[in-house]
Every structure is written in C-alpha cells, then in structure tokens.
Motif scaffolding. Structure first.
Motif, mmCIF file in Angstrom:
data_model
loop_
_atom_site.group_PDB
_atom_site.id
_atom_site.type_symbol
_atom_site.label_atom_id
_atom_site.label_comp_id
_atom_site.label_asym_id
_atom_site.label_seq_id
_atom_site.Cartn_x
_atom_site.Cartn_y
_atom_site.Cartn_z
ATOM 1 N N ALA A 1 0.823 -1.214 0.000
ATOM 2 C CA ALA A 1 0.000 0.000 0.000
ATOM 3 C C ALA A 1 0.850 1.254 0.000
ATOM 4 O O ALA A 1 0.372 2.335 -0.367
ATOM 5 C CB ALA A 1 -0.934 0.001 1.202
ATOM 6 N N LEU A 2 2.125 1.136 0.390
ATOM 7 C CA LEU A 2 2.997 2.301 0.499
ATOM 8 C C LEU A 2 3.761 2.534 -0.797
ATOM 9 O O LEU A 2 4.102 1.594 -1.524
ATOM 10 C CB LEU A 2 3.980 2.107 1.652
ATOM 11 N N CYS A 3 4.025 3.801 -1.077
ATOM 12 C CA CYS A 3 4.813 4.167 -2.257
ATOM 13 C C CYS A 3 6.274 3.845 -1.999
ATOM 14 O O CYS A 3 6.814 4.161 -0.925
ATOM 15 C CB CYS A 3 4.643 5.658 -2.558
ATOM 16 N N GLN B 1 8.767 5.147 -3.478
ATOM 17 C CA GLN B 1 9.596 6.325 -3.693
ATOM 18 C C GLN B 1 9.390 7.400 -2.636
ATOM 19 O O GLN B 1 10.263 8.241 -2.442
ATOM 20 C CB GLN B 1 9.307 6.926 -5.076
ATOM 21 N N CYS B 2 8.244 7.365 -1.968
ATOM 22 C CA CYS B 2 7.909 8.381 -0.953
ATOM 23 C C CYS B 2 7.681 7.675 0.374
ATOM 24 O O CYS B 2 6.611 7.061 0.573
ATOM 25 C CB CYS B 2 6.672 9.169 -1.366
ATOM 26 N N PRO B 3 8.639 7.689 1.285
ATOM 27 C CA PRO B 3 8.528 6.950 2.544
ATOM 28 C C PRO B 3 7.284 7.362 3.336
ATOM 29 O O PRO B 3 7.012 8.541 3.544
ATOM 30 C CB PRO B 3 9.808 7.332 3.295
ATOM 31 N N GLY B 4 6.523 6.333 3.753
ATOM 32 C CA GLY B 4 5.352 6.573 4.585
ATOM 33 C C GLY B 4 4.124 7.065 3.841
ATOM 34 O O GLY B 4 3.083 7.285 4.459
ATOM 35 N N GLU B 5 4.207 7.240 2.541
ATOM 36 C CA GLU B 5 3.087 7.775 1.755
ATOM 37 C C GLU B 5 2.292 6.614 1.147
ATOM 38 O O GLU B 5 2.841 5.730 0.501
ATOM 39 C CB GLU B 5 3.608 8.676 0.638
ATOM 40 N N ILE B 6 0.967 6.626 1.394
ATOM 41 C CA ILE B 6 0.097 5.597 0.819
ATOM 42 C C ILE B 6 -0.169 5.934 -0.637
ATOM 43 O O ILE B 6 -0.504 7.064 -0.982
ATOM 44 C CB ILE B 6 -1.229 5.504 1.600
ATOM 45 N N GLU B 7 -0.023 4.937 -1.483
ATOM 46 C CA GLU B 7 -0.226 5.149 -2.909
ATOM 47 C C GLU B 7 -1.706 5.348 -3.235
ATOM 48 O O GLU B 7 -2.588 4.767 -2.615
ATOM 49 C CB GLU B 7 0.305 3.956 -3.713
ATOM 50 N N SER B 8 -1.944 6.167 -4.226
ATOM 51 C CA SER B 8 -3.267 6.336 -4.831
ATOM 52 C C SER B 8 -3.031 6.695 -6.286
ATOM 53 O O SER B 8 -1.910 7.027 -6.686
ATOM 54 C CB SER B 8 -4.066 7.440 -4.121
ATOM 55 N N ILE B 9 -4.062 6.631 -7.074
ATOM 56 C CA ILE B 9 -3.881 6.955 -8.492
ATOM 57 C C ILE B 9 -3.466 8.411 -8.654
ATOM 58 O O ILE B 9 -2.701 8.761 -9.541
ATOM 59 C CB ILE B 9 -5.169 6.637 -9.281
ATOM 60 N N HIS C 1 -1.636 10.132 -6.409
ATOM 61 C CA HIS C 1 -0.238 10.215 -5.988
ATOM 62 C C HIS C 1 0.688 9.693 -7.077
ATOM 63 O O HIS C 1 1.739 10.299 -7.361
ATOM 64 C CB HIS C 1 -0.047 9.417 -4.704
ATOM 65 N N ILE C 2 0.323 8.599 -7.718
ATOM 66 C CA ILE C 2 1.175 7.985 -8.741
ATOM 67 C C ILE C 2 1.364 8.920 -9.935
ATOM 68 O O ILE C 2 2.472 9.083 -10.443
ATOM 69 C CB ILE C 2 0.569 6.644 -9.199
ATOM 70 N N LEU C 3 0.289 9.550 -10.373
ATOM 71 C CA LEU C 3 0.337 10.320 -11.621
ATOM 72 C C LEU C 3 0.864 11.741 -11.446
ATOM 73 O O LEU C 3 1.440 12.295 -12.386
ATOM 74 C CB LEU C 3 -1.059 10.370 -12.246
ATOM 75 N N THR C 4 0.667 12.337 -10.271
ATOM 76 C CA THR C 4 1.015 13.760 -10.148
ATOM 77 C C THR C 4 1.870 14.109 -8.937
ATOM 78 O O THR C 4 2.652 15.055 -9.004
ATOM 79 C CB THR C 4 -0.269 14.613 -10.087
ATOM 80 N N ASP C 5 1.731 13.388 -7.824
ATOM 81 C CA ASP C 5 2.354 13.830 -6.576
ATOM 82 C C ASP C 5 3.613 13.071 -6.192
ATOM 83 O O ASP C 5 4.317 13.486 -5.265
ATOM 84 C CB ASP C 5 1.348 13.718 -5.420
ATOM 85 N N CYS C 6 3.902 11.951 -6.854
ATOM 86 C CA CYS C 6 5.046 11.131 -6.457
ATOM 87 C C CYS C 6 6.356 11.861 -6.756
ATOM 88 O O CYS C 6 6.482 12.595 -7.746
ATOM 89 C CB CYS C 6 5.004 9.790 -7.198
ATOM 90 N N ARG D 1 5.558 2.996 -13.749
ATOM 91 C CA ARG D 1 5.387 2.666 -12.327
ATOM 92 C C ARG D 1 5.130 1.175 -12.136
ATOM 93 O O ARG D 1 5.699 0.532 -11.236
ATOM 94 C CB ARG D 1 4.237 3.496 -11.753
ATOM 95 N N CYS D 2 4.279 0.580 -12.981
ATOM 96 C CA CYS D 2 3.988 -0.847 -12.872
ATOM 97 C C CYS D 2 5.238 -1.674 -13.166
ATOM 98 O O CYS D 2 5.486 -2.693 -12.505
ATOM 99 C CB CYS D 2 2.860 -1.227 -13.830
ATOM 100 N N GLU D 3 6.022 -1.263 -14.132
ATOM 101 C CA GLU D 3 7.268 -1.970 -14.427
ATOM 102 C C GLU D 3 8.231 -1.890 -13.249
ATOM 103 O O GLU D 3 8.929 -2.863 -12.930
ATOM 104 C CB GLU D 3 7.917 -1.382 -15.675
ATOM 105 N N ARG D 4 8.272 -0.732 -12.581
ATOM 106 C CA ARG D 4 9.185 -0.558 -11.457
ATOM 107 C C ARG D 4 8.745 -1.384 -10.246
ATOM 108 O O ARG D 4 9.569 -2.023 -9.579
ATOM 109 C CB ARG D 4 9.244 0.923 -11.071
ATOM 110 N N VAL D 5 7.435 -1.426 -9.986
ATOM 111 C CA VAL D 5 6.932 -2.104 -8.787
ATOM 112 C C VAL D 5 6.826 -3.606 -9.000
ATOM 113 O O VAL D 5 7.200 -4.394 -8.121
ATOM 114 C CB VAL D 5 5.561 -1.517 -8.390
#
Length: 321
Positions: free
Chosen positions: A136-138, A140-148, A150-155, A235-239
């Motif tokens: 559930a966590l990103c 690239q961003c410690p402690g940050e919960i992923e969302s669509i 966050h992935i597209l604009t805030d990461c 992102r999917c390739e990285r994860v």
C-alpha cells in the motif's frame, strides 16, 4: 367496404344518420369497454427489428447504478478541474462518455475508466490483504500511501517530473499556458477543450463561430492522456518487475508515444477520413510541434514526407556542463 351516397333515401344510411344524431345530443356518454385481450396486447419491440445498440441502450436506461463514495468524489474533482480550464460544467454522464473520446487511445480509455471507478489495485486495496500490507505504500515516498492521484502527479519519482516537463515543453505557448497536471484534469481529459478567445476569433475569421480551438484541444488531450498513461506503465514496471529507468529511456519512450499519435493522425487524414476538415484539424494540431518548422504543404496526406515531433533538450547535468 363500398362507398354509399349520403342522404339518398337508402334505409341503412338513413338509420345510421339518425343514430349518429341521437348520440350527438345525448347528455351522458356511453360506457365503452376498452379492454384489450392479452393475445392482442403486444408490448416491447420485435426481436426481428431491434438492434444490439437499441437493446443495450434500453438495458442501461432500466439499470439504476449506485457508485461508491470514492467514485463520486473523483467525479466531483474531475468536474471542477474541467470547469476551471474549459469554463464548462460537465455532468456525470458526460464525464463517463469522455472516457471514450476518440482523441484518446483505446488502452488509455480503459485505464481512465478504471481510475474513475478507483478500481486499480493500489494503495488502500492492499491494506486488507494479509502479508501484503506493505504494497500500500509508495516505494519512492517513505510513509506515503499510494493512490492513483499520488502515482500520476504527486510522487517524487524523477520519471514523473521528466514526463510532465516534456509535455509542457512540447505544448505551444500560442495556445496559452500549460495547465498544471492534476488528477481531475487527467481523468477528464476527454472532456477538456481550449476556449477560443475573442482575439483569436477576430484573427481567424473562418473559425469565427468556433467555441473552442479544435487543434489545440486535440493536442492537449493527447499530451495529457499519453503522459499520464506512460507514468502508470513505468510505475507498474518498477513495482512489479523491479525495472529501473534512466532519463534517456523515459524521454525516448515518451517521444515514441507522441510520435505514434502523430503518424496515426496522418494515416486517418490520408486514408480513412480524407476530407478538408480532418486535414485542417491535423495541421492545426501538429504544425507547432513538428521537428521541421517549415514542412511541405502536403505533409499531412503525403506519408512519404518524414516528419516528427521536436524533443526538448534534456536538463543539463554537472557531467555535461
């Protein structure tokens, strides 16, 4: 049936006239039985006449869908983002339909539709699965919960910054300032358009009645949708595959994605829909972003003419200074 001359002394005709006169002068109407036998009361449409499209539309009209709260929240965010750019408030129905805008690739249409439904398996989805809560966590961003969003604009991943910078640098300044990437703008990219200002209407008298710039709106939908989808794929390739991506490979993949759309538009204008309207749309969309600033006049329909988009220069690093 046989025609009979009226008021000609025929017994049957005279009796009918008398009964009609009596009925017209009655104070109370007759009670008429309007019951229709069930074998004559046919409802619906004949299967031999109905099409699949009509059947599907009727099923959808009879279906009452209840959306999740997250879906309703994303619809509101999308509606406000589109209104801020295009000065037009969309309904839920028009937002859903915009996911199928023909300016957007088929695979991206499905991606946007699932994103509006919050159906991608990211973030909160993994919190309820034992031994997989860490997903559930990103990464690239410690402690940050992923969302669509966050992935597209805030990461903080450099890939995001590189791709959005490429899109902004490609956007012609003559069409106005580049809009800041936002989850609502991405999900509603099929419904956005660039309004045609009064100054532009005065300069382009042929498009005097056009409410928006067709070429610029087409280009903006392509840049936003293709950029957002590439961020998702990387992102999917990285994860999932644990792949690594350098800046040069990201830039090449982004350029290839946009260049494919350019060549697709040229193919449509030269083969599938070869008319003046489509040719002018392609020309107004890509003229400002071509590698050669003065291409041949027939570059849209003549596929033998090699054209490509300008790739902005990479950011200067310490090693290249």
């Amino acid at each position: 049936f046989q025609w009979t001359k009226g008021h000609d002394g025929q017994l049957g005709n005279e009796r009918v006239d008398r009964l009609a006169s009596e009925g017209a002068h009655r104070t109370e109407p007759d009670k008429i039985d309007t019951y229709v036998p069930r074998n004559f009361d046919i409802q619906g449409a004949k299967l031999t006449k109905i099409s699949q499209k009509l059947a599907y539309m009727e099923i959808m009209n009879r279906t009452n869908l209840t959306h999740k709260r997250t879906t309703l929240a994303l619809l509101d965010i999308t509606r406000l983002a589109v209104e801020a750019l295009s000065s037009n408030q969309e309904t839920n129905e028009t937002i859903w339909r915009s996911c199928r805008n023909t300016d957007i690739s088929k695979n991206i249409q499905l991606f946007l539709y699932k994103a509006l439904h919050n159906a991608h398996r990211v973030g909160e989805f993994w919190k309820t699965i034992p031994d997989h809560e860490h997903r559930a966590l990103c990464t690239q961003c410690p402690g940050e919960i992923e969302s669509i969003s966050h992935i597209l604009t805030d990461c903080n991943n450099p890939v995001n910054k590189t791709i959005w910078q490429l899109a902004e640098a490609t956007w012609p300044t003559k069409h106005g300032t580049w809009p800041r990437p936002h989850i609502g703008l991405i999900l509603g990219c099929g419904a956005i358009y660039i309004p045609n200002t009064e100054q532009n209407r005065t300069i382009n008298k042929k498009n005097n009645n056009a409410p928006f710039k067709k070429g610029a709106s087409h280009l903006l939908r392509i840049l936003i949708s293709e950029s957002a989808y590439l961020i998702w794929i990387i992102r999917c390739e990285r994860v999932i595959r644990e792949s690594t991506h350098n800046e040069d490979s990201v830039r090449r993949r982004w350029r290839n994605a946009i260049d494919r759309r350019l060549q697709l538009d040229r193919a449509l204008a030269s083969k599938t829909r070869r008319n003046t309207k489509m040719i002018n749309k392609v020309r107004s969309t890509w003229n400002e972003v071509l590698l050669n600033q003065q291409p041949q006049d027939d570059w849209v329909t003549n596929l033998e003419v090699l054209v490509g988009i300008k790739l902005p220069r990479p950011s200067q690093t310490v090693a290249t200074r």
